[in-house]
Structures are given as C-alpha cells and as structure tokens.
Scaffold this motif. Sequence first.
Motif, PDB file in Angstrom:
ATOM      1  N   ALA A  30       0.839  -1.206   0.000  1.00 51.20           N
ATOM      2  CA  ALA A  30       0.000   0.000   0.000  1.00 51.20           C
ATOM      3  C   ALA A  30       0.871   1.251   0.000  1.00 51.20           C
ATOM      4  O   ALA A  30       2.007   1.242   0.473  1.00 51.20           O
ATOM      5  N   ILE A  31       0.320   2.317  -0.555  1.00 52.04           N
ATOM      6  CA  ILE A  31       0.909   3.654  -0.452  1.00 52.04           C
ATOM      7  C   ILE A  31      -0.050   4.502   0.367  1.00 52.04           C
ATOM      8  O   ILE A  31      -1.225   4.621   0.015  1.00 52.04           O
ATOM      9  N   LEU A  32       0.451   5.029   1.465  1.00 48.28           N
ATOM     10  CA  LEU A  32      -0.356   5.936   2.278  1.00 48.28           C
ATOM     11  C   LEU A  32      -0.035   7.360   1.842  1.00 48.28           C
ATOM     12  O   LEU A  32       1.077   7.853   2.022  1.00 48.28           O
ATOM     13  N   PHE A  33      -1.009   8.022   1.248  1.00 47.92           N
ATOM     14  CA  PHE A  33      -0.858   9.363   0.690  1.00 47.92           C
ATOM     15  C   PHE A  33      -1.314  10.364   1.747  1.00 47.92           C
ATOM     16  O   PHE A  33      -2.489  10.423   2.089  1.00 47.92           O
ATOM     17  N   VAL A  34      -0.375  11.143   2.271  1.00 46.63           N
ATOM     18  CA  VAL A  34      -0.630  12.021   3.416  1.00 46.63           C
ATOM     19  C   VAL A  34      -0.630  13.484   2.993  1.00 46.63           C
ATOM     20  O   VAL A  34       0.275  13.933   2.280  1.00 46.63           O
ATOM     21  N   ASN A  35      -1.631  14.227   3.452  1.00 42.83           N
ATOM     22  CA  ASN A  35      -1.750  15.652   3.171  1.00 42.83           C
ATOM     23  C   ASN A  35      -2.099  16.393   4.456  1.00 42.83           C
ATOM     24  O   ASN A  35      -2.668  15.804   5.380  1.00 42.83           O
ATOM     25  N   PHE A  36      -1.778  17.673   4.500  1.00 43.42           N
ATOM     26  CA  PHE A  36      -2.240  18.505   5.609  1.00 43.42           C
ATOM     27  C   PHE A  36      -3.757  18.530   5.590  1.00 43.42           C
ATOM     28  O   PHE A  36      -4.407  18.459   6.625  1.00 43.42           O
ATOM     29  N   GLY A  37      -4.323  18.614   4.370  1.00 45.58           N
ATOM     30  CA  GLY A  37      -5.771  18.618   4.203  1.00 45.58           C
ATOM     31  C   GLY A  37      -6.301  19.982   3.822  1.00 45.58           C
ATOM     32  O   GLY A  37      -5.585  20.986   3.870  1.00 45.58           O
ATOM     33  N   THR A  38      -7.548  20.035   3.425  1.00 49.89           N
ATOM     34  CA  THR A  38      -8.207  21.296   3.087  1.00 49.89           C
ATOM     35  C   THR A  38      -9.714  21.140   3.207  1.00 49.89           C
ATOM     36  O   THR A  38     -10.253  20.045   3.028  1.00 49.89           O
ATOM     37  N   THR A 102       3.918  -4.316   3.273  1.00 48.43           N
ATOM     38  CA  THR A 102       4.801  -3.313   2.678  1.00 48.43           C
ATOM     39  C   THR A 102       4.029  -2.009   2.502  1.00 48.43           C
ATOM     40  O   THR A 102       3.005  -1.986   1.822  1.00 48.43           O
ATOM     41  N   VAL A 103       4.528  -0.950   3.112  1.00 47.62           N
ATOM     42  CA  VAL A 103       3.832   0.338   3.070  1.00 47.62           C
ATOM     43  C   VAL A 103       4.822   1.449   2.741  1.00 47.62           C
ATOM     44  O   VAL A 103       5.885   1.554   3.353  1.00 47.62           O
ATOM     45  N   ILE A 104       4.458   2.265   1.762  1.00 47.12           N
ATOM     46  CA  ILE A 104       5.202   3.472   1.429  1.00 47.12           C
ATOM     47  C   ILE A 104       4.357   4.665   1.855  1.00 47.12           C
ATOM     48  O   ILE A 104       3.191   4.763   1.467  1.00 47.12           O
ATOM     49  N   VAL A 105       4.920   5.550   2.649  1.00 47.55           N
ATOM     50  CA  VAL A 105       4.211   6.742   3.111  1.00 47.55           C
ATOM     51  C   VAL A 105       4.765   7.949   2.358  1.00 47.55           C
ATOM     52  O   VAL A 105       5.971   8.210   2.412  1.00 47.55           O
ATOM     53  N   GLN A 106       3.902   8.643   1.627  1.00 46.73           N
ATOM     54  CA  GLN A 106       4.331   9.833   0.895  1.00 46.73           C
ATOM     55  C   GLN A 106       3.425  11.000   1.239  1.00 46.73           C
ATOM     56  O   GLN A 106       2.217  10.931   1.042  1.00 46.73           O
ATOM     57  N   ALA A 107       4.013  12.059   1.767  1.00 41.30           N
ATOM     58  CA  ALA A 107       3.257  13.259   2.104  1.00 41.30           C
ATOM     59  C   ALA A 107       3.514  14.350   1.080  1.00 41.30           C
ATOM     60  O   ALA A 107       4.490  14.299   0.329  1.00 41.30           O
ATOM     61  N   THR A 108       2.647  15.354   1.071  1.00 40.08           N
ATOM     62  CA  THR A 108       2.809  16.485   0.162  1.00 40.08           C
ATOM     63  C   THR A 108       3.416  17.686   0.893  1.00 40.08           C
ATOM     64  O   THR A 108       3.158  18.830   0.537  1.00 40.08           O
ATOM     65  N   LEU A 135       9.340   6.057   4.162  1.00 40.22           N
ATOM     66  CA  LEU A 135       8.763   7.395   4.097  1.00 40.22           C
ATOM     67  C   LEU A 135       9.431   8.175   2.969  1.00 40.22           C
ATOM     68  O   LEU A 135      10.652   8.318   2.951  1.00 40.22           O
ATOM     69  N   GLY A 136       8.612   8.670   2.021  1.00 41.63           N
ATOM     70  CA  GLY A 136       9.134   9.474   0.928  1.00 41.63           C
ATOM     71  C   GLY A 136       9.481  10.882   1.386  1.00 41.63           C
ATOM     72  O   GLY A 136       9.030  11.345   2.435  1.00 41.63           O
ATOM     73  N   ILE A 270       5.054  19.427 -10.702  1.00 48.51           N
ATOM     74  CA  ILE A 270       5.199  19.251  -9.256  1.00 48.51           C
ATOM     75  C   ILE A 270       4.670  17.875  -8.843  1.00 48.51           C
ATOM     76  O   ILE A 270       5.280  17.179  -8.026  1.00 48.51           O
ATOM     77  N   GLN A 271       3.536  17.485  -9.408  1.00 50.09           N
ATOM     78  CA  GLN A 271       2.996  16.151  -9.136  1.00 50.09           C
ATOM     79  C   GLN A 271       4.038  15.076  -9.453  1.00 50.09           C
ATOM     80  O   GLN A 271       4.212  14.109  -8.707  1.00 50.09           O
ATOM     81  N   GLN A 272       4.742  15.266 -10.576  1.00 50.86           N
ATOM     82  CA  GLN A 272       5.730  14.281 -11.007  1.00 50.86           C
ATOM     83  C   GLN A 272       6.901  14.183 -10.033  1.00 50.86           C
ATOM     84  O   GLN A 272       7.456  13.096  -9.830  1.00 50.86           O
ATOM     85  N   ILE A 273       7.268  15.291  -9.400  1.00 49.11           N
ATOM     86  CA  ILE A 273       8.339  15.239  -8.405  1.00 49.11           C
ATOM     87  C   ILE A 273       7.932  14.334  -7.243  1.00 49.11           C
ATOM     88  O   ILE A 273       8.731  13.521  -6.753  1.00 49.11           O
ATOM     89  N   PHE A 274       6.679  14.443  -6.795  1.00 48.19           N
ATOM     90  CA  PHE A 274       6.209  13.576  -5.712  1.00 48.19           C
ATOM     91  C   PHE A 274       6.168  12.110  -6.158  1.00 48.19           C
ATOM     92  O   PHE A 274       6.483  11.212  -5.369  1.00 48.19           O
TER      93      PHE A 274
END
Length: 300
Positions: A30-38, A102-108, A135-136, A270-274
């Motif tokens: 899994a990839i856990l996609f983390v954001n501050f939120g809005t 297996t978990v990859i954590v990627q935040a923005t 963690l990315g 910018i999306q591609q950098i993440f």
Amino acid sequence: MKKTIMLISMMMIVFIFNGFTLFQNKDKKAILFVNFGTTYNDTRVATIDTLQKKIADTYKDYDVRLAYTSRQIIRKLSERDGIRIDTPEEALKKLKADGYGTVIVQATHIINGEEADYLKREVASLKDDFYVIKLGHPLLTHIKDYELTMKALQLQYSELKADEAVVLIGHGTHHPSTSAYAMIDYFFQDASQNVYFGTVEGFPSYDNVLTRLKKNGIRTVTLMPFLFVAGDHANNDIAGDEEDSWKSMLLKEGFNVNVYLHGLGENEAIQQIFIEHIEHAITNKEIDMKRKKAGYALGK
C-alpha cells in the motif's frame, strides 16, 4: 515435552511482541498518501484527488489510501460534510489490521519542517508492525528537487518584464528548515529571474520581500501560493481583501497586483516530483548511519 512447551511459548512471545506480523503479507502493498488537508472542495479535487489518482495509476500493484495531518480539518469535514478522514497513525493501524506488509508513506509536505518531522516520528513508532515501511521525501529535499521545482514553477508564468515580478508565498515556519525558502529563492536569483519567495509565518517575511521589490524597481506583482493546495492561507492571507493580506498591503504600497490562485498540486510537473519521491522510497535502501560509521572506523 518440556522442549515442545518452551518452543510454543517462545513462538507466542515472538507473535505478541512482533505486533502480530505473522499475519502480514509482504507482497500485500500500500501507499499511504498524506496531506495537511483542506476544507476547500474545489482545490482538493484539483490537487489532492488528482495526485492520488495519478499515484494509483502509476503503481497499480499498490493500494492507495488517504490521510490528513490537520486534526482541525478532519473535525470540520466530519461535522460539515459527514466525511471522516484518517490521521496517518489511524491509517497505518488500519493497514496493519488489514494485513499489509509493505507500506510506502508519501506526504505532500513542501519542506522538511515540523509537520514532516512529526510524520517521521509517527512512522518510526509503527515500523515494527510491517515487514517494510518507508517514508518518501518532501518536495524540497535534494538539490535536484530545487532544480526541478524551479522548472515546474516557470510553467506558471510568462516571460517577465524588468518591472514585473512573481512572488511565491509559502506557509513558513520557525523550524530551521525555513532556510529552504531562501534556497529556492536563490535558485531564481542565480537564473536572473524576477521571482521572489516569502512566507506567511517565517522568513522571508512580507517586509523582506517588500524591501527587495522596491529596491529593484518592480511595479507589477503576481502573487502565487507556494502551497500544495490553494486553501485558507491562499484565499485569505495571500489573496484576501483584509487589510493584512499580501494583496491588500501591496496595493496600498502602489503596486499593480495580480493573483494566481492555484496550489502547487495543480502543477503536473510538481505532481511528477512527488511521484519520483515515491519511486525513490520504493527502490532505494535506507542508509544505516550507525553501520556506515562503524565501517569507516574499520577503514572500509
């Protein structure tokens, strides 16, 4: 018989203290996609939702899950819209319960600041619950990230005249990582671009930017959020009509002011950098500094 009982007892201890990882499947990823939120639905769709879909389309053998770090935003969305978004810790515990190994954590996150540090601690506290958890990196981490970010931002404006400038405004922090804003600013200076960086809370401040704009004879300014989403800070602190917004203060100083009200998450480059940061987390081994220093001590 005693040996059998002892062996079973040892297996039970390992089972308990290893966080029930016997149930984890290393190949269930899994990839856990983390954001501050809005709480702004339009910018969420254009940024968070768009990048989440791109991640899922890129990594089809991974399941993608979402988490927000802002407890205030999580509460407001729950009360206003009846939507419940997990915190990173909650999401990771659910991944463990669902048998992911297996978990990859990627935040923005934009910089390696307090929010990134907190997430790093959360991930580290649960590392024994998975076979692999990585963690990315935030947007601005390596030198290459600054170069790519500069190229990505240049897609957001046309060639500037001598008296025109773009001002990108980030959140800012009192964390030492605030130096990242000055560093990306220097990249543009070195490229002889009329692009300036400021922050809502930190350095460079509004006053720092204002002084440089006046010194360099700038008359027309385009404000852009240096934020992943164009949410509260972008709509109020940057582009709002209140007296203390950047737009209002610059207008009062006699500048012509335009506003580019789009978050960084709408920029495909910018999306591609993440995406590349996720790829780096998947394919690269983490450096064990203790082992590396021990090797140096032995002359290796």
